[in-house]
Design a protein around this motif. Sequence first.
Motif, PDB file in Angstrom:
ATOM      1  N   LEU A   1       0.844  -1.187   0.000  1.00 41.56           N
ATOM      2  CA  LEU A   1       0.000   0.000   0.000  1.00 41.56           C
ATOM      3  C   LEU A   1       0.883   1.241   0.000  1.00 41.56           C
ATOM      4  O   LEU A   1       1.844   1.313   0.777  1.00 41.56           O
ATOM      5  CB  LEU A   1      -0.893   0.014   1.247  1.00 41.56           C
ATOM      6  CG  LEU A   1      -1.621   1.325   1.545  1.00 41.56           C
ATOM      7  CD1 LEU A   1      -2.663   1.632   0.482  1.00 41.56           C
ATOM      8  CD2 LEU A   1      -2.238   1.288   2.930  1.00 41.56           C
TER       9      LEU A   1
ATOM     10  N   LEU B   1      -8.254  -0.477   2.482  1.00 38.84           N
ATOM     11  CA  LEU B   1      -7.918  -1.539   3.436  1.00 38.84           C
ATOM     12  C   LEU B   1      -9.123  -2.392   3.823  1.00 38.84           C
ATOM     13  O   LEU B   1      -8.958  -3.521   4.285  1.00 38.84           O
ATOM     14  CB  LEU B   1      -7.258  -0.953   4.684  1.00 38.84           C
ATOM     15  CG  LEU B   1      -5.832  -0.461   4.478  1.00 38.84           C
ATOM     16  CD1 LEU B   1      -5.338   0.293   5.708  1.00 38.84           C
ATOM     17  CD2 LEU B   1      -4.902  -1.616   4.141  1.00 38.84           C
ATOM     18  N   HIS B   2     -10.316  -1.884   3.628  1.00 34.70           N
ATOM     19  CA  HIS B   2     -11.502  -2.699   3.892  1.00 34.70           C
ATOM     20  C   HIS B   2     -11.773  -3.662   2.740  1.00 34.70           C
ATOM     21  O   HIS B   2     -12.497  -4.643   2.911  1.00 34.70           O
ATOM     22  CB  HIS B   2     -12.709  -1.813   4.193  1.00 34.70           C
ATOM     23  CG  HIS B   2     -12.616  -1.162   5.543  1.00 34.70           C
ATOM     24  ND1 HIS B   2     -12.583  -1.882   6.725  1.00 34.70           N
ATOM     25  CD2 HIS B   2     -12.512   0.129   5.902  1.00 34.70           C
ATOM     26  CE1 HIS B   2     -12.467  -1.052   7.737  1.00 34.70           C
ATOM     27  NE2 HIS B   2     -12.413   0.175   7.272  1.00 34.70           N
TER      28      HIS B   2
ATOM     29  N   GLU C   1      -8.930  -4.716   0.545  1.00 36.90           N
ATOM     30  CA  GLU C   1      -7.667  -5.382   0.214  1.00 36.90           C
ATOM     31  C   GLU C   1      -6.817  -5.573   1.464  1.00 36.90           C
ATOM     32  O   GLU C   1      -6.951  -4.829   2.423  1.00 36.90           O
ATOM     33  CB  GLU C   1      -6.861  -4.527  -0.779  1.00 36.90           C
ATOM     34  CG  GLU C   1      -7.600  -4.128  -2.032  1.00 36.90           C
ATOM     35  CD  GLU C   1      -7.656  -5.235  -3.066  1.00 36.90           C
ATOM     36  OE1 GLU C   1      -6.945  -6.246  -2.894  1.00 36.90           O
ATOM     37  OE2 GLU C   1      -8.422  -5.094  -4.023  1.00 36.90           O
ATOM     38  N   ARG C   2      -5.915  -6.551   1.389  1.00 40.68           N
ATOM     39  CA  ARG C   2      -4.946  -6.742   2.474  1.00 40.68           C
ATOM     40  C   ARG C   2      -3.541  -6.681   1.882  1.00 40.68           C
ATOM     41  O   ARG C   2      -3.099  -7.609   1.202  1.00 40.68           O
ATOM     42  CB  ARG C   2      -5.140  -8.084   3.163  1.00 40.68           C
ATOM     43  CG  ARG C   2      -4.129  -8.279   4.284  1.00 40.68           C
ATOM     44  CD  ARG C   2      -4.281  -9.625   4.966  1.00 40.68           C
ATOM     45  NE  ARG C   2      -3.133  -9.908   5.814  1.00 40.68           N
ATOM     46  CZ  ARG C   2      -2.960  -9.435   7.035  1.00 40.68           C
ATOM     47  NH1 ARG C   2      -3.863  -8.660   7.574  1.00 40.68           N
ATOM     48  NH2 ARG C   2      -1.877  -9.748   7.730  1.00 40.68           N
TER      49      ARG C   2
ATOM     50  N   ALA D   1       3.350  -1.589   3.757  1.00 32.22           N
ATOM     51  CA  ALA D   1       2.878  -0.267   3.343  1.00 32.22           C
ATOM     52  C   ALA D   1       3.986   0.776   3.487  1.00 32.22           C
ATOM     53  O   ALA D   1       4.884   0.634   4.317  1.00 32.22           O
ATOM     54  CB  ALA D   1       1.669   0.159   4.178  1.00 32.22           C
TER      55      ALA D   1
ATOM     56  N   VAL E   1      -4.747   4.781   9.780  1.00 26.15           N
ATOM     57  CA  VAL E   1      -4.323   3.784   8.790  1.00 26.15           C
ATOM     58  C   VAL E   1      -3.247   2.894   9.407  1.00 26.15           C
ATOM     59  O   VAL E   1      -3.303   1.663   9.317  1.00 26.15           O
ATOM     60  CB  VAL E   1      -3.805   4.468   7.505  1.00 26.15           C
ATOM     61  CG1 VAL E   1      -3.264   3.449   6.519  1.00 26.15           C
ATOM     62  CG2 VAL E   1      -4.905   5.316   6.878  1.00 26.15           C
TER      63      VAL E   1
ATOM     64  N   LEU F   1      -3.322  -1.140  10.099  1.00 28.47           N
ATOM     65  CA  LEU F   1      -2.259  -2.022   9.612  1.00 28.47           C
ATOM     66  C   LEU F   1      -1.658  -2.830  10.768  1.00 28.47           C
ATOM     67  O   LEU F   1      -1.468  -4.039  10.661  1.00 28.47           O
ATOM     68  CB  LEU F   1      -1.174  -1.219   8.895  1.00 28.47           C
ATOM     69  CG  LEU F   1      -1.576  -0.598   7.559  1.00 28.47           C
ATOM     70  CD1 LEU F   1      -0.524   0.397   7.097  1.00 28.47           C
ATOM     71  CD2 LEU F   1      -1.829  -1.667   6.506  1.00 28.47           C
TER      72      LEU F   1
ATOM     73  N   ARG G   1      -3.640  -5.708  11.947  1.00 30.21           N
ATOM     74  CA  ARG G   1      -3.611  -6.828  10.997  1.00 30.21           C
ATOM     75  C   ARG G   1      -2.196  -7.394  10.819  1.00 30.21           C
ATOM     76  O   ARG G   1      -1.957  -8.190   9.933  1.00 30.21           O
ATOM     77  CB  ARG G   1      -4.140  -6.364   9.643  1.00 30.21           C
ATOM     78  CG  ARG G   1      -5.603  -5.975   9.684  1.00 30.21           C
ATOM     79  CD  ARG G   1      -6.068  -5.511   8.339  1.00 30.21           C
ATOM     80  NE  ARG G   1      -7.477  -5.174   8.357  1.00 30.21           N
ATOM     81  CZ  ARG G   1      -8.132  -4.714   7.318  1.00 30.21           C
ATOM     82  NH1 ARG G   1      -7.506  -4.541   6.162  1.00 30.21           N
ATOM     83  NH2 ARG G   1      -9.408  -4.426   7.411  1.00 30.21           N
TER      84      ARG G   1
END
Length: 125
Positions: free
Chosen positions: A15, A52-53, A55-56, A60, A74, A78, A81
């Motif tokens: 990202l 981010l909702h 894609e993973r 980044a 953000v 991250l 996750r």
Amino acid sequence: MSFDDGRCRAAKRVLVAEDEILIAMEIERALASGGFEVLGPVGSVEEALQLLHRERPDAAVLDVTLRDGKVTAVAALLRSRDVPFVLASAEGRALTESGFFRGVTNLGKPTDMSRMVGEIRRLLG
């Protein structure tokens, strides 16, 4: 896709959250040349959260200040996750010496693109 010993594996996805379009394009080019798939670039916190909702990413590159504010939400998502990230910010060393971004690598601006690609590779180990 890249090939490794005859096996196919997907490129790692990174990202990019950067609101200065020329810098975003330079980061995107450097990552793509380094073999990464780029998600974005996005220029706002809202765009990054929306992405981010859906894609993973595997990692980044974040500018600290985007069009609509600080990138902290953000970065928090991250972290929740377990997605590693680096900063590409003109803000000084104090940014990563204490507080939320403590210990995070800040590549600074102007960003050394080869160092950035190397740091992403290191994070993804």
